[in-house]
Design an enzyme around this catalytic site. Structure first.
Site, PDB file in Angstrom:
ATOM      1  N   HIS A 106       0.838  -1.201   0.000  1.00 38.39           N
ATOM      2  CA  HIS A 106       0.000   0.000   0.000  1.00 38.39           C
ATOM      3  C   HIS A 106       0.880   1.262   0.000  1.00 38.39           C
ATOM      4  O   HIS A 106       0.630   2.210  -0.747  1.00 38.39           O
ATOM      5  CB  HIS A 106      -0.918  -0.051   1.227  1.00 38.39           C
ATOM      6  CG  HIS A 106      -1.756   1.165   1.444  1.00 38.39           C
ATOM      7  ND1 HIS A 106      -3.085   1.221   1.095  1.00 38.39           N
ATOM      8  CD2 HIS A 106      -1.462   2.377   1.991  1.00 38.39           C
ATOM      9  CE1 HIS A 106      -3.565   2.422   1.416  1.00 38.39           C
ATOM     10  NE2 HIS A 106      -2.602   3.139   1.969  1.00 38.39           N
ATOM     11  N   GLU A 107       1.924   1.249   0.813  1.00 37.26           N
ATOM     12  CA  GLU A 107       2.818   2.415   0.876  1.00 37.26           C
ATOM     13  C   GLU A 107       3.574   2.607  -0.438  1.00 37.26           C
ATOM     14  O   GLU A 107       3.703   3.726  -0.939  1.00 37.26           O
ATOM     15  CB  GLU A 107       3.794   2.276   2.043  1.00 37.26           C
ATOM     16  CG  GLU A 107       3.134   2.381   3.410  1.00 37.26           C
ATOM     17  CD  GLU A 107       2.213   3.577   3.521  1.00 37.26           C
ATOM     18  OE1 GLU A 107       2.561   4.655   3.010  1.00 37.26           O
ATOM     19  OE2 GLU A 107       1.116   3.440   4.094  1.00 37.26           O
ATOM     20  N   HIS A 110       1.447   4.280  -3.002  1.00 38.73           N
ATOM     21  CA  HIS A 110       1.347   5.748  -2.898  1.00 38.73           C
ATOM     22  C   HIS A 110       2.490   6.413  -3.669  1.00 38.73           C
ATOM     23  O   HIS A 110       2.295   7.407  -4.360  1.00 38.73           O
ATOM     24  CB  HIS A 110       1.425   6.203  -1.435  1.00 38.73           C
ATOM     25  CG  HIS A 110       0.112   6.122  -0.694  1.00 38.73           C
ATOM     26  ND1 HIS A 110      -1.051   6.669  -1.167  1.00 38.73           N
ATOM     27  CD2 HIS A 110      -0.193   5.570   0.519  1.00 38.73           C
ATOM     28  CE1 HIS A 110      -2.037   6.463  -0.285  1.00 38.73           C
ATOM     29  NE2 HIS A 110      -1.541   5.792   0.740  1.00 38.73           N
TER      30      HIS A 110
HETATM   31 ZN   LIG Z   1      -2.467   5.134   2.432  1.00 40.96          ZN
END
Ligand SMILES: [Zn+2]
Length: 239
Positions: A106-107, A110
């Site tokens: 998820h990171e 980004h």
């Molecule tokens: Zn996030």
């Protein structure tokens, strides 16, 4: 975007060093060898998938550091793949490898989706007036100082819900392709909701509707299962 991805990457490098320095001085970076091996192994597999997804990111100076802070349930990524994971997230959630892969995927997402540069642009346009003037006047030194500040603030500010949902989607795909169970995305957010309440914005303030997130992830699981179930060796990026 006021801040191009390239300048976000330059500024983030400096912001990353500055943010980690106090922890480094206290010996709180990567100081648990077993956890370090575990996190580097997972992250190395995720980065290899990120590079397949966006090939130019092979030139990024990817990095993950584990911050020994048992009270903080958080992780973040800056532009250019500079990441941090707090031990509180691993300990308080009793996170499995599959769940950690969801957090880190998820990171990484980004950063891949340029959310960090976008957030920096918003910060530069709004709160950091002086820096914005620097950009307008083409004062490079001032603009860089402002961008470094923006990169530091950006990891402390929540992402938009659109950005969050995009990061969930890309993250679960990176993790599945790296060999991590997509079903862990659901258990991860369930655990996160339970720890809930007070916490840093990346994982707590942006999600007024955890049920909605869970529903979206549950729909993605069957799509991702074939990637996860694929046989054969998975590529690895050595950090
Ligand atoms: Zn996030």
């Amino acid at each position: 975007m006021i801040v191009s991805e390239d300048s976000a990457i330059v500024a983030s490098k400096q912001a990353y060093t500055e943010m980690l320095k106090p922890y480094e001085q206290q010996g709180k970076i990567d100081n648990d060898p077993a956890l370090k091996d575990r996190v580097y192994w997972i992250t190395g597999h995720l980065i290899a998938q990120a590079i397949t997804m966006r090939p130019e990111t092979k030139n990024w100076s990817w990095s993950i550091k584990i911050i020994n802070d048992p009270e903080t349930v958080n992780a973040w990524a800056m532009a250019g793949g500079k990441m941090a994971l707090y031990t509180g997230l691993v300990e308080k959630l009793k996170a499995t490898d599959d769940e950690l892969a969801q957090v880190l995927g998820h990171e990484i997402a980004h950063a891949l989706a340029k959310h960090s540069a976008e957030k920096m642009s918003v910060l530069m346009a709004s709160s950091i007036g002086v820096a914005a003037v620097g950009v307008a006047a083409d004062n490079k030194g001032l603009a860089l100082a402002g961008a470094v500040l923006a990169a530091t603030l950006a990891v402390q500010k929540p992402n938009s819900r659109t950005a969050e949902s995009e990061a969930d989607q890309i993250g679960i795909e990176l993790a599945a392709k790296a060999g991590y169970d997509p079903r862990a995305s659901i258990t991860l957010w369930q655990k996160m909701a339970k720890v809930g309440g007070k916490g840093p914005p990346e994982f707590f303030s942006t999600h007024p509707s955890p049920e909605n997130r869970e529903k979206k992830l549950a729909n993605l699981v069957p799509v991702m299962m074939p990637y996860y179930e694929q046989k054969g060796e998975r590529p690895f990026y050595r950090l």
